[in-house]
Design a protein around this motif. Structure first.
Motif, PDB file in Angstrom:
ATOM      1  N   LEU A 192       0.809  -1.217   0.000  1.00 20.04           N
ATOM      2  CA  LEU A 192       0.000   0.000   0.000  1.00 20.04           C
ATOM      3  C   LEU A 192       0.844   1.271   0.000  1.00 20.04           C
ATOM      4  O   LEU A 192       0.290   2.374  -0.041  1.00 20.04           O
ATOM      5  CB  LEU A 192      -0.919   0.016   1.228  1.00 20.04           C
ATOM      6  N   ASN A 193       2.154   1.112   0.046  1.00 19.14           N
ATOM      7  CA  ASN A 193       3.094   2.233   0.189  1.00 19.14           C
ATOM      8  C   ASN A 193       2.744   3.096   1.398  1.00 19.14           C
ATOM      9  O   ASN A 193       2.692   4.332   1.327  1.00 19.14           O
ATOM     10  CB  ASN A 193       3.154   3.107  -1.072  1.00 19.14           C
ATOM     11  N   ALA A 194       2.519   2.446   2.525  1.00 20.89           N
ATOM     12  CA  ALA A 194       2.327   3.160   3.781  1.00 20.89           C
ATOM     13  C   ALA A 194       3.662   3.735   4.241  1.00 20.89           C
ATOM     14  O   ALA A 194       4.732   3.245   3.877  1.00 20.89           O
ATOM     15  CB  ALA A 194       1.766   2.217   4.842  1.00 20.89           C
ATOM     16  N   GLY A 195       3.594   4.790   5.046  1.00 18.07           N
ATOM     17  CA  GLY A 195       4.819   5.409   5.530  1.00 18.07           C
ATOM     18  C   GLY A 195       5.565   4.553   6.519  1.00 18.07           C
ATOM     19  O   GLY A 195       6.781   4.679   6.669  1.00 18.07           O
ATOM     20  N   SER A 196       4.835   3.667   7.207  1.00 18.81           N
ATOM     21  CA  SER A 196       5.451   2.804   8.220  1.00 18.81           C
ATOM     22  C   SER A 196       4.587   1.571   8.410  1.00 18.81           C
ATOM     23  O   SER A 196       3.361   1.631   8.265  1.00 18.81           O
ATOM     24  CB  SER A 196       5.562   3.558   9.548  1.00 18.81           C
ATOM     25  N   GLU A 197       5.227   0.450   8.757  1.00 15.91           N
ATOM     26  CA  GLU A 197       4.449  -0.752   9.034  1.00 15.91           C
ATOM     27  C   GLU A 197       3.629  -0.589  10.318  1.00 15.91           C
ATOM     28  O   GLU A 197       2.672  -1.337  10.547  1.00 15.91           O
ATOM     29  CB  GLU A 197       5.349  -1.978   9.117  1.00 15.91           C
ATOM     30  N   ASP A 198       3.974   0.397  11.147  1.00 15.67           N
ATOM     31  CA  ASP A 198       3.200   0.655  12.352  1.00 15.67           C
ATOM     32  C   ASP A 198       1.843   1.291  12.037  1.00 15.67           C
ATOM     33  O   ASP A 198       1.028   1.467  12.945  1.00 15.67           O
ATOM     34  CB  ASP A 198       3.978   1.568  13.303  1.00 15.67           C
ATOM     35  N   GLU A 199       1.614   1.634  10.776  1.00 17.23           N
ATOM     36  CA  GLU A 199       0.311   2.163  10.357  1.00 17.23           C
ATOM     37  C   GLU A 199      -0.615   1.058   9.846  1.00 17.23           C
ATOM     38  O   GLU A 199      -1.713   1.342   9.374  1.00 17.23           O
ATOM     39  CB  GLU A 199       0.501   3.223   9.269  1.00 17.23           C
ATOM     40  N   ILE A 200      -0.176  -0.179   9.964  1.00 13.54           N
ATOM     41  CA  ILE A 200      -0.949  -1.320   9.480  1.00 13.54           C
ATOM     42  C   ILE A 200      -1.506  -2.104  10.668  1.00 13.54           C
ATOM     43  O   ILE A 200      -0.749  -2.644  11.480  1.00 13.54           O
ATOM     44  CB  ILE A 200      -0.083  -2.254   8.603  1.00 13.54           C
ATOM     45  N   VAL A 201      -2.832  -2.187  10.748  1.00 13.31           N
ATOM     46  CA  VAL A 201      -3.506  -2.998  11.750  1.00 13.31           C
ATOM     47  C   VAL A 201      -3.964  -4.284  11.076  1.00 13.31           C
ATOM     48  O   VAL A 201      -4.728  -4.249  10.110  1.00 13.31           O
ATOM     49  CB  VAL A 201      -4.710  -2.264  12.369  1.00 13.31           C
ATOM     50  N   LEU A 202      -3.491  -5.413  11.563  1.00 13.93           N
ATOM     51  CA  LEU A 202      -3.876  -6.707  11.007  1.00 13.93           C
ATOM     52  C   LEU A 202      -5.236  -7.118  11.571  1.00 13.93           C
ATOM     53  O   LEU A 202      -5.501  -6.934  12.759  1.00 13.93           O
ATOM     54  CB  LEU A 202      -2.819  -7.757  11.339  1.00 13.93           C
ATOM     55  N   ASN A 203      -6.066  -7.704  10.703  1.00 13.45           N
ATOM     56  CA  ASN A 203      -7.401  -8.098  11.157  1.00 13.45           C
ATOM     57  C   ASN A 203      -7.961  -9.194  10.254  1.00 13.45           C
ATOM     58  O   ASN A 203      -7.232  -9.795   9.460  1.00 13.45           O
ATOM     59  CB  ASN A 203      -8.333  -6.878  11.209  1.00 13.45           C
ATOM     60  N   SER A 204      -9.268  -9.417  10.343  1.00 13.00           N
ATOM     61  CA  SER A 204      -9.899 -10.485   9.562  1.00 13.00           C
ATOM     62  C   SER A 204     -10.399 -10.016   8.205  1.00 13.00           C
ATOM     63  O   SER A 204     -10.893 -10.811   7.423  1.00 13.00           O
ATOM     64  CB  SER A 204     -11.081 -11.082  10.349  1.00 13.00           C
ATOM     65  N   GLY A 205     -10.277  -8.714   7.921  1.00 15.38           N
ATOM     66  CA  GLY A 205     -10.718  -8.208   6.632  1.00 15.38           C
ATOM     67  C   GLY A 205     -11.347  -6.835   6.742  1.00 15.38           C
ATOM     68  O   GLY A 205     -11.392  -6.214   7.813  1.00 15.38           O
ATOM     69  N   THR A 206     -11.858  -6.354   5.629  1.00 18.24           N
ATOM     70  CA  THR A 206     -12.393  -5.002   5.546  1.00 18.24           C
ATOM     71  C   THR A 206     -13.520  -4.746   6.537  1.00 18.24           C
ATOM     72  O   THR A 206     -13.601  -3.668   7.138  1.00 18.24           O
ATOM     73  CB  THR A 206     -12.883  -4.721   4.116  1.00 18.24           C
ATOM     74  N   THR A 207     -14.412  -5.709   6.710  1.00 19.31           N
ATOM     75  CA  THR A 207     -15.534  -5.503   7.618  1.00 19.31           C
ATOM     76  C   THR A 207     -15.045  -5.177   9.023  1.00 19.31           C
ATOM     77  O   THR A 207     -15.531  -4.232   9.661  1.00 19.31           O
ATOM     78  CB  THR A 207     -16.446  -6.742   7.635  1.00 19.31           C
ATOM     79  N   GLU A 208     -14.096  -5.948   9.522  1.00 19.25           N
ATOM     80  CA  GLU A 208     -13.563  -5.661  10.848  1.00 19.25           C
ATOM     81  C   GLU A 208     -12.859  -4.311  10.875  1.00 19.25           C
ATOM     82  O   GLU A 208     -12.984  -3.548  11.850  1.00 19.25           O
ATOM     83  CB  GLU A 208     -12.603  -6.760  11.308  1.00 19.25           C
ATOM     84  N   GLY A 209     -12.130  -3.998   9.828  1.00 16.46           N
ATOM     85  CA  GLY A 209     -11.406  -2.735   9.787  1.00 16.46           C
ATOM     86  C   GLY A 209     -12.320  -1.529   9.864  1.00 16.46           C
ATOM     87  O   GLY A 209     -12.066  -0.574  10.612  1.00 16.46           O
ATOM     88  N   ILE A 210     -13.400  -1.547   9.091  1.00 14.24           N
ATOM     89  CA  ILE A 210     -14.335  -0.417   9.098  1.00 14.24           C
ATOM     90  C   ILE A 210     -15.058  -0.329  10.433  1.00 14.24           C
ATOM     91  O   ILE A 210     -15.263   0.764  10.975  1.00 14.24           O
ATOM     92  CB  ILE A 210     -15.317  -0.522   7.921  1.00 14.24           C
ATOM     93  N   ASN A 211     -15.429  -1.475  11.001  1.00  9.36           N
ATOM     94  CA  ASN A 211     -16.057  -1.459  12.320  1.00  9.36           C
ATOM     95  C   ASN A 211     -15.111  -0.916  13.378  1.00  9.36           C
ATOM     96  O   ASN A 211     -15.531  -0.224  14.313  1.00  9.36           O
ATOM     97  CB  ASN A 211     -16.544  -2.860  12.691  1.00  9.36           C
ATOM     98  N   MET A 212     -13.829  -1.213  13.242  1.00 11.98           N
ATOM     99  CA  MET A 212     -12.846  -0.681  14.179  1.00 11.98           C
ATOM    100  C   MET A 212     -12.831   0.839  14.146  1.00 11.98           C
ATOM    101  O   MET A 212     -12.790   1.514  15.189  1.00 11.98           O
ATOM    102  CB  MET A 212     -11.460  -1.222  13.851  1.00 11.98           C
ATOM    103  N   VAL A 213     -12.884   1.404  12.946  1.00 17.00           N
ATOM    104  CA  VAL A 213     -12.910   2.866  12.814  1.00 17.00           C
ATOM    105  C   VAL A 213     -14.214   3.422  13.365  1.00 17.00           C
ATOM    106  O   VAL A 213     -14.231   4.458  14.041  1.00 17.00           O
ATOM    107  CB  VAL A 213     -12.712   3.277  11.342  1.00 17.00           C
ATOM    108  N   ALA A 214     -15.325   2.730  13.105  1.00 19.79           N
ATOM    109  CA  ALA A 214     -16.623   3.198  13.587  1.00 19.79           C
ATOM    110  C   ALA A 214     -16.651   3.263  15.113  1.00 19.79           C
ATOM    111  O   ALA A 214     -17.091   4.264  15.697  1.00 19.79           O
ATOM    112  CB  ALA A 214     -17.737   2.290  13.068  1.00 19.79           C
TER     113      ALA A 214
END
Length: 407
Positions: A80-102
């Protein structure tokens, strides 16, 4: 580097099988992509010889599993060309990721009357979490429609941002229409108004290069099972300043540093947002899948799929009894369609399956879009890097049989 589709196909063992006595023509990658042998082997090897829980063990197998699991964070950051690997949260997929933000970012910051801007094309994964906030906190969802071709005018999204808007949450590529969205322009304008942007990258990340730093987005979610990796894997990019604003989403396991009777001290981000035993082998498999497609080159994949899209469009446009939804000029190789007459999408899909052609039928987790188009359901043929012009021809032949049956 040239793109050799036959060499790619040879990497996917399932593509050599037959269905109903016919060679499999798999056109349902928009739902879940098939897996290359290298991913299958990595999963098998991890379970057979290297499986252990991660992070908490000091023995050999735990160290090996932890190293392989954690290395995927860097692979995703590169992808994804993120600035750092510390900006990556591992999860089960997009659904979990969006719920995390919500739950972790939006809920503490929003009150009754505050707004979230969505496009009408959103997948339910980028709708339902915001409905939770609508039901529980009184937030307002503002919808932006697409035009007759299925294009989304970025200016209409920008114009929908008002003084009460707290977030723009938008897809990068429609799973129904194939429409690509200019999220960079939307993000730039939203940031000028002090509004962060979340992008659902489930479909886009597999079809075209993604550079989150260039896009400037605050949150970018991906899911592994569409990226030729295992189901139950995925990640969300969260810009560092936004991550610092987030509270934990789920409690337990590795998201803590210390737990006492009267207090809890959380781990540093991104592990602060990764509670419990994760999908260890699934994540390892996702890392292998991303390394595989990066070795092919995302630009090469995109160029090949664009040529396949153009061929498919020319063939499908020749069927004057076929109604294709979404005619964006630069769409991805995703075609949702109905037949003139009373044939239901499920019936069409069943007939196609008899010819070995696998398509999706239904509302594609995009019911608001279907209501906007006035259509109860469509069939969807979603192409991937392993599909060929022969697959397009097989689809057309099967559709002509459908037309003869249902005309």
């Amino acid at each position: 580097m040239s793109f050799d589709v036959q060499a790619v196909r040879a990497d996917f063992p399932i593509l050599s099988r037959e269905v109903n006595g016919k060679p499999l023509v798999y056109l349902d990658s928009g739902a879940s992509a098939q897996k290359p042998q290298v991913v299958i082997d990595a999963i098998s090897y991890a379970y057979s010889y290297e499986y252990s829980n991660v992070h908490r063990g000091l023995h050999y197998l735990s160290n090996v599993a932890t190293e392989k699991y954690e290395s995927v964070r860097g692979v995703i950051a590169k992808f994804l060309n993120a600035g750092s690997e510390d900006e990556i949260v591992l999860n089960s997929g997009t659904t979990e990721g969006i719920n995390m933000v919500a739950y972790g970012w939006a809920m503490p910051r929003m009150e009754a009357g505050d707004e979230i801007v969505l496009s009408i094309m959103e997948h339910h994964a980028n709708i339902v979490p915001w409905h939770f906030l609508r039901e529980r906190q009184g937030i307002v969802i503002k919808w932006v429609d697409v035009d007759a071709n299925g294009d989304l005018d970025p200016q209409k999204v920008i114009d929908a941002i008002g003084p009460k808007t707290k977030l723009v949450a938008i897809t990068h590529l429609s799973n129904v229409l194939g429409t690509k969205v200019d999220v960079k322009s939307i993000t730039q304008a939203a940031h000028e108004k002090g509004v962060p942007v979340l992008v659902d990258g489930s479909q886009s990340a597999v079809h075209m290069p993604v550079d989150v730093q260039d896009l400037g987005v605050d949150f970018y979610a991906i899911t592994g099972h569409k990226l030729y990796g295992p189901s139950g894997s995925g990640a969300i990019y969260v810009r560092k300043d936004r991550m610092a604003e987030m509270r934990p989403f789920i409690g337990g396991g590795d998201m803590i540093r210390d737990v006492h009777r009267d207090e809890v001290i959380y781990n540093d981000a991104p592990m602060k947002f990764e509670a419990g035993t994760p999908g260890i082998v699934q994540t390892i498999g996702l890392g292998v899948a991303l390394e595989y497609i990066m070795s092919l080159g995302m630009a090469n994949i995109a160029a090949y799929e664009d040529s396949l899209r153009d061929y498919a469009r020319s063939k499908l446009d020749g069927l004057n009894w076929l109604n294709v939804q979404g005619q964006s000029a630069d769409k991805a190789a995703i075609f949702s369609f109905t037949l003139q007459g009373a044939a239901h999408a499920h019936d069409i899909s069943t007939v196609l399956d008899k010819k070995g052609v696998a398509v999706r039928a239904g509302q594609h987790c995009a019911q608001p879009l279907m209501e906007h188009m006035g259509i109860p359901a469509t069939c969807r043929a979603s192409f991937a890097m392993y599909n060929t012009t022969d697959d397009v021809d097989a689809l057309v032949d099967a559709l002509e049989l459908c037309h003869d049956l249902f005309a």
